[in-house]
Design an enzyme around this catalytic site. Structure first.
Site, short mmCIF file in Angstrom:
data_model
loop_
_atom_site.label_atom_id
_atom_site.label_comp_id
_atom_site.label_asym_id
_atom_site.label_seq_id
_atom_site.Cartn_x
_atom_site.Cartn_y
_atom_site.Cartn_z
CG HIS A 1 -22.38 10.02 -11.79
ND1 HIS A 1 -21.32 9.20 -11.46
CD2 HIS A 1 -23.40 9.67 -10.98
CE1 HIS A 1 -21.69 8.38 -10.49
NE2 HIS A 1 -22.94 8.64 -10.18
CB CYS B 1 -21.39 9.67 -7.22
SG CYS B 1 -23.07 9.22 -6.77
CB THR C 1 -14.05 -11.78 -42.70
OG1 THR C 1 -13.34 -11.12 -41.67
CG2 THR C 1 -14.98 -10.81 -43.40
CD GLU D 1 -19.01 10.18 -14.00
OE1 GLU D 1 -19.02 11.30 -13.46
OE2 GLU D 1 -19.34 9.14 -13.40
N1 GLN Z 1 -23.40 4.17 -3.11
C1 GLN Z 1 -23.69 5.56 -3.11
C2 GLN Z 1 -25.17 5.85 -3.13
O1 GLN Z 1 -25.96 5.02 -3.46
C3 GLN Z 1 -22.98 6.26 -4.26
C4 GLN Z 1 -23.50 5.86 -5.60
C5 GLN Z 1 -22.58 6.24 -6.73
O2 GLN Z 1 -21.42 6.56 -6.51
N2 GLN Z 1 -23.05 6.17 -7.96
O3 GLN Z 1 -25.58 6.95 -2.82
#
Ligand code: GLN
Length: 537
Positions: A508, A382, A192, A510
């Site tokens: 997504h 996805c 440190t 998430e």
């Molecule tokens: N490969 C797929 C697409 O391009 C899914 C992409 C992903 O899961 N982010 O549509």
């Protein structure tokens, strides 16, 4: 007057600078201040969008469709700051901008140099975020470790910033490691001291040190660090390993880090209010009433960071349902070899995350078939939705060779394919459907029950779509298209009739889940998995 906090890292990488920055954001926000956060990434890529997850970890997508560093995910989960494409700055972007200006002749014949032109561009980015966000405090995390060649221009810009904005408006925090040497049974402050020394050579004197450590720091050790590093003793903050990242804000608050920061800035604010967070998040993580095992079947399971937001969202679903989620990370190629029964019999829920490319796809499809046929709750994200459609087409609708044109260009049943207008696109970087799109939800569908509304906005990152030509064939056999992007009539959510919880989204979810506000799809998923686990006992 906006205040600025620069956060640097010393000794080694992976000390949790992102979590520390997000936690500082949280404790300041809990004092009623408006904060925003920025991440500087010293690599030359323009953004992490084209990087392999094994190199970089997850790519975090913002509302406005930027592909950014995963630390922005921590910032959004810990605070209410909304990240945009301007909150993540890379060396690639800075040089790109400066070179374009030079080619346009904006610099009027001057020689373009790191100082002042590159550093000026960096400082402008900070000022822009300050102006747009109207935050009281902008927290800027500088990626990499002090001493790296790459991050020097960012550190130089941080040094200059104090001259521009004034001493009382800029604060430097250095995150460092105090290693414990087992055979000597001692903790060591030397690394440190050296790291702070290197920072001083650059012209930055840290005001606060956050010390990552396995062992508590005694008063004596704190005094030593204070003396050698020229930081007040109370500003030597101990950051011991904790069970959950969501405890870090309280750890900081207990050492009055918020007070130290506010007194530097001469800011007066209301008292801290972390009670809700401690009750609704931390308490529930530490004392769960239940537990449930969930399989994440992907291809980047070897790296903790590759599915960061998904693991966090599962934990949030657990917090909401008062349960600890035990995540079993399963390599989809293992399922191809050993079959799903061996690896999935012990879990109460199966999740297939996003991804690109053919490797591991057949294993994911097998896992989904297993979930569908055994009434195991399934959440597809996805690529996890696209695989669910392929699986259903192949095994329930008799289209044996159904596939995505991403994996097989000439396929008899292209149930997942590119839209006509996408076929002309050549560059891989920045050619996807990115960021938020509206989605209309069918009344009466599971998704409607989960969201409790008919119109939602979710973040995307993909190229391929469900091929509308096959919708009626899939529907006839029991697939439900419960979410639609109305403008282009694209399927966003699929479900299965008669299954207790089978839901897969083209987007997504998430990226929008928070520890104190779990995303509806994750909430429902963990609830269904808990119910399933009761009948498995
Ligand atoms: N490969 C797929 C697409 O391009 C899914 C992409 C992903 O899961 N982010 O549509």
């Amino acid at each position: 007057m906006t205040k600025y906090i620069f956060i640097t890292g010393g000794v080694i990488s992976s000390l949790g600078k992102g979590i520390a920055s997000a936690s500082i954001g949280k404790i300041l926000e809990s004092r009623g201040l408006k904060v925003t956060l920025m991440k500087f990434d010293p690599y030359i890529n323009v953004d992490p969008g084209t990087m392999n997850p094994y190199q970089h970890g997850e790519v975090y997508v913002t509302e406005d469709g930027a592909e950014t560093d995963l630390d922005l995910g921590h910032y959004e989960r810990f605070t209410s700051a909304q990240m945009t494409r301007f909150n993540n700055v890379t060396t690639g972007q800075i040089y790109n901008a400066v070179i374009s200006k030079e080619r346009r002749g904006d610099y009027l014949g001057k020689t373009i140099q790191v100082i002042p032109h590159i550093t000026h561009e960096i400082k402008e980015r900070i000022k822009k975020v300050a102006a747009v966000s109207r935050a009281d405090i902008v927290i800027i995390e500088i990626g990499g470790t002090v001493g790296d060649i790459e991050s020097l221009p960012f550190l130089e810009a941080a040094r200059q910033f104090r001259l521009d904005a004034g001493c009382e408006n800029v604060l430097y925090i250095h995150l460092t490691l105090i290693p414990y040497i087992k055979c000597a049974d001692e903790i060591k402050t030397k690394p440190t001291q050296h790291s702070v020394g290197t920072l001083r050579e650059i012209g930055i004197e840290p005001d606060i040190l956050i010390c990552r450590t396995e062992k508590a720091l005694s008063d004596e050790v704190k005094e030593k660090i204070s003396l050698f590093c020229n930081v007040r003793k109370e500003a030597v903050i101990e950051a011991k390993d904790v069970a959950s990242i969501y405890q870090v804000p309280s750890e900081f608050k207990n050492q009055i880090l918020d007070e130290i920061i506010l007194s530097h800035f001469k800011l007066i604010s209301r008292l801290s209010n972390l009670k809700e967070w401690e009750k609704n998040v931390v308490e529930r993580i530490i004392n769960p009433e239940d537990r449930v095992a969930i399989a994440v079947v992907g291809k980047y399971v070897g790296l903790q960071d590759a599915y960061k937001s998904i693991y966090e969202s599962l934990a949030h679903g657990g917090i909401h349902n008062n349960a600890k989620v035990e995540i079993k990370k399963i390599d989809s190629e293992e399922i191809e070899k050993d079959g799903p029964e061996k690896l999935l019999s012990e879990v109460s829920g199966i999740l297939v995350p996003g991804g690109f490319g053919y490797r591991g796809i057949e294993g994911k499809i097998k896992a989904i078939k297993f979930a569908r046929e055994n009434n195991i709750p399934y959440l597809g994200l996805c690529l996890g939705m696209q695989c669910a459609v392929i699986e259903f087409a192949r095994n329930a609708c008799g289209m044996k060779s159904a596939n995505s044109t991403e994996f097989k260009l000439k396929t008899k049943y292209p149930v997942i394919s590119l839209l006509e207008e996408q076929k002309r696109v050549k560059n891989l970087g920045g050619t996807m459907r990115l960021g938020i799109y509206p989605c209309k939800i069918k009344k009466g569908a599971l998704a409607y029950k989960l969201y409790g509304q008919g119109l939602i906005y979710e973040r995307h990152r993909h190229r391929y779509e469900l091929n509308n030509k096959y919708r009626s064939a899939l529907e006839k056999k029991g697939m439900i298209f419960s979410g639609i992007y109305p403008k282009n009539n694209l399927v966003e959510i699929v479900e299965l009739k008669g299954h207790p919880y089978f839901i897969a989204a083209q987007f997504h979810p998430e990226f929008k889940s928070k520890p104190d506000k779990a995303h509806p799809l994750f909430r429902g998923f963990i609830k269904a998995a808990l119910e399933k686990s009761k009948c498995q006992d």
